[in-house]
Scaffold this motif. Structure first.
Motif, PDB file in Angstrom:
ATOM      1  N   ASN A  78       0.745  -1.204   0.162  1.00 54.68           N
ATOM      2  CA  ASN A  78      -0.117  -0.097  -0.141  1.00 54.68           C
ATOM      3  C   ASN A  78       0.781   1.306   0.055  1.00 54.68           C
ATOM      4  N   ASN A  79       0.547   1.960  -0.931  1.00 54.61           N
ATOM      5  CA  ASN A  79       1.221   3.442  -1.311  1.00 54.61           C
ATOM      6  C   ASN A  79       0.386   4.229  -2.043  1.00 54.61           C
ATOM      7  N   ALA A  80       0.166   5.245  -1.540  1.00 58.58           N
ATOM      8  CA  ALA A  80      -1.034   5.975  -2.550  1.00 58.58           C
ATOM      9  C   ALA A  80      -0.351   6.427  -3.551  1.00 58.58           C
ATOM     10  N   VAL A  81       0.720   7.196  -3.738  1.00 55.31           N
ATOM     11  CA  VAL A  81       1.584   7.526  -4.963  1.00 55.31           C
ATOM     12  C   VAL A  81       1.694   6.238  -5.953  1.00 55.31           C
ATOM     13  N   MET A  82       2.382   5.294  -5.554  1.00 57.53           N
ATOM     14  CA  MET A  82       2.926   4.166  -6.270  1.00 57.53           C
ATOM     15  C   MET A  82       1.649   3.339  -6.726  1.00 57.53           C
ATOM     16  N   GLY A  83       0.495   3.233  -5.811  1.00 56.85           N
ATOM     17  CA  GLY A  83      -0.565   2.532  -6.322  1.00 56.85           C
ATOM     18  C   GLY A  83      -1.216   3.288  -7.519  1.00 56.85           C
ATOM     19  N   GLY A  84      -1.376   4.326  -7.478  1.00 58.10           N
ATOM     20  CA  GLY A  84      -1.853   5.196  -8.523  1.00 58.10           C
ATOM     21  C   GLY A  84      -1.162   5.126  -9.845  1.00 58.10           C
ATOM     22  N   MET A  85       0.379   5.162  -9.705  1.00 62.67           N
ATOM     23  CA  MET A  85       1.138   4.860 -10.965  1.00 62.67           C
ATOM     24  C   MET A  85       1.196   3.519 -11.535  1.00 62.67           C
ATOM     25  N   ALA A  86       0.875   2.499 -10.503  1.00 62.04           N
ATOM     26  CA  ALA A  86       0.966   1.132 -10.942  1.00 62.04           C
ATOM     27  C   ALA A  86      -0.237   0.481 -11.345  1.00 62.04           C
ATOM     28  N   LEU A  87      -1.163   1.232 -11.199  1.00 61.92           N
ATOM     29  CA  LEU A  87      -2.899   0.888 -11.373  1.00 61.92           C
ATOM     30  C   LEU A  87      -2.862   0.502 -12.985  1.00 61.92           C
ATOM     31  N   PRO A  88      -2.621   1.654 -13.724  1.00 60.99           N
ATOM     32  CA  PRO A  88      -2.620   1.394 -15.008  1.00 60.99           C
ATOM     33  C   PRO A  88      -1.793   0.592 -16.107  1.00 60.99           C
ATOM     34  N   LEU A  89      -0.709   0.021 -15.221  1.00 60.94           N
ATOM     35  CA  LEU A  89       0.231  -0.575 -15.935  1.00 60.94           C
ATOM     36  C   LEU A  89      -0.107  -1.922 -16.431  1.00 60.94           C
TER      37      LEU A  89
END
Length: 205
Positions: A78-89
Motif C-alpha cells: 500500500n502506497n497512495a502514490v505508487m498505487g496510482g502509478m502502478a494501477l494502469p500498468l
C-alpha cells in the motif's frame, strides 16, 4: 544421459527469469513519468533509487502496488502514490520498466566514518544475543541481493529510504516480504540499529 540433459535444459527454461520478456528500450520510454520522482533528487522526498535493482524484484513490487490500489489496501503493498502509478500498468509495461531499470548502473553513496565499524558488525554478523540474523545471509556481503531468490539489492541505496522501510517492516505497515522474513528481523532492531544499518548500506558497494 541424453534424457537427463534434456530434463536439465527444460528445467533451466522453466527457471529462466520471467523478466527476460522485458524490452529495455520500450521501458526507457515508459520510464519518463517515473523519473519525475526516481531521479537524483529523489532522496529528499524519500523515493528510492531503481537503477541496478533486480528486474524480478521490480516487477513484484509493481504488481503488489497495483494489487494494493485495486483492492483498496486489502492486498499487496500500500502506497497512495505508487498505487496510482502502478494501477494502469499492464504486465508488459512492468516487464519493460524492470528491464530498463535493472540494466542501469546505480550510483554509489558514501558511509559516514562513524557508522562504518558498527554497521559492518551488524550487517555482516548480526547480533546472536538478540537473535538478529546477519543481513548478508540474504543480501550478500556486498548488499547486491539474490535475483532468483527475490532478495533485493540494498547497497548504495538512499539511507533515508532504507530507514523508512525498516521502520515500516518493524511496525508491520509493510508486509509484502517473503514469509515475513524482514518483519521478523526488523522487529528486533532498535532505532539505533536502523540508523546504523541505513547509513552503512549507502556506502556498501
Amino acid at each position: 544421459m541424453k534424457k537427463l540433459t534434456l530434463v536439465l535444459m527444460l528445467m533451466a527454461g522453466v527457471a529462466s527469469p520471467v523478466w527476460a520478456k522485458g524490452d529495455a528500450a520500450a521501458g526507457e520510454q515508459k520510464a519518463a513519468t517515473c523519473k519525475a520522482c526516481h531521479n537524483d533528487q529523489g532522496e529528499a522526498a524519500g523515493y528510492p533509487k531503481l537503477e541496478g535493482q533486480h528486474a524480478g524484484y521490480l516487477v513484484k513490487q509493481l504488481k503488489e502496488f497495483k494489487a494494493g490500489a485495486a483492492s483498496g489496501g486489502k492486498e499487496g503493498r500500500n502506497n497512495a502514490v505508487m498505487g496510482g502509478m502502478a494501477l494502469p500498468l499492464s504486465e508488459q509495461d512492468m516487464e519493460d520498466l524492470a528491464a530498463y531499470y535493472s540494466g542501469q548502473a546505480m550510483s554509489p553513496n558514501t558511509t559516514a566514518p562513524e557508522y562504518v565499524e558498527a554497521g559492518q558488525m551488524l550487517y555482516m554478523g548480526g547480533d546472536l544475543e538478540r537473535g538478529i540474523a546477519a543481513c548478508t545471509a540474504c543480501h550478500g556481503p556486498r548488499g547486491v541481493g539474490q535475483s532468483l531468490a527475490g532478495f533485493p539489492r540494498i547497497s548504495s541505496q538512499y539511507a533515508g529510504y532504507i530507514k523508512s522501510q525498516l521502520e515500516m517492516f518493524r511496525s508491520g505497515e509493510r508486509d509484502n516480504d517473503l514469509n515475513g522474513m524482514m518483519r521478523d528481523v526488523a522487529a528486533k532492531l532498535s532505532d539505533k540499529d536502523i540508523e546504523i544499518l541505513s547509513q552503512y548500506l549507502g556506502g556498501l558497494h
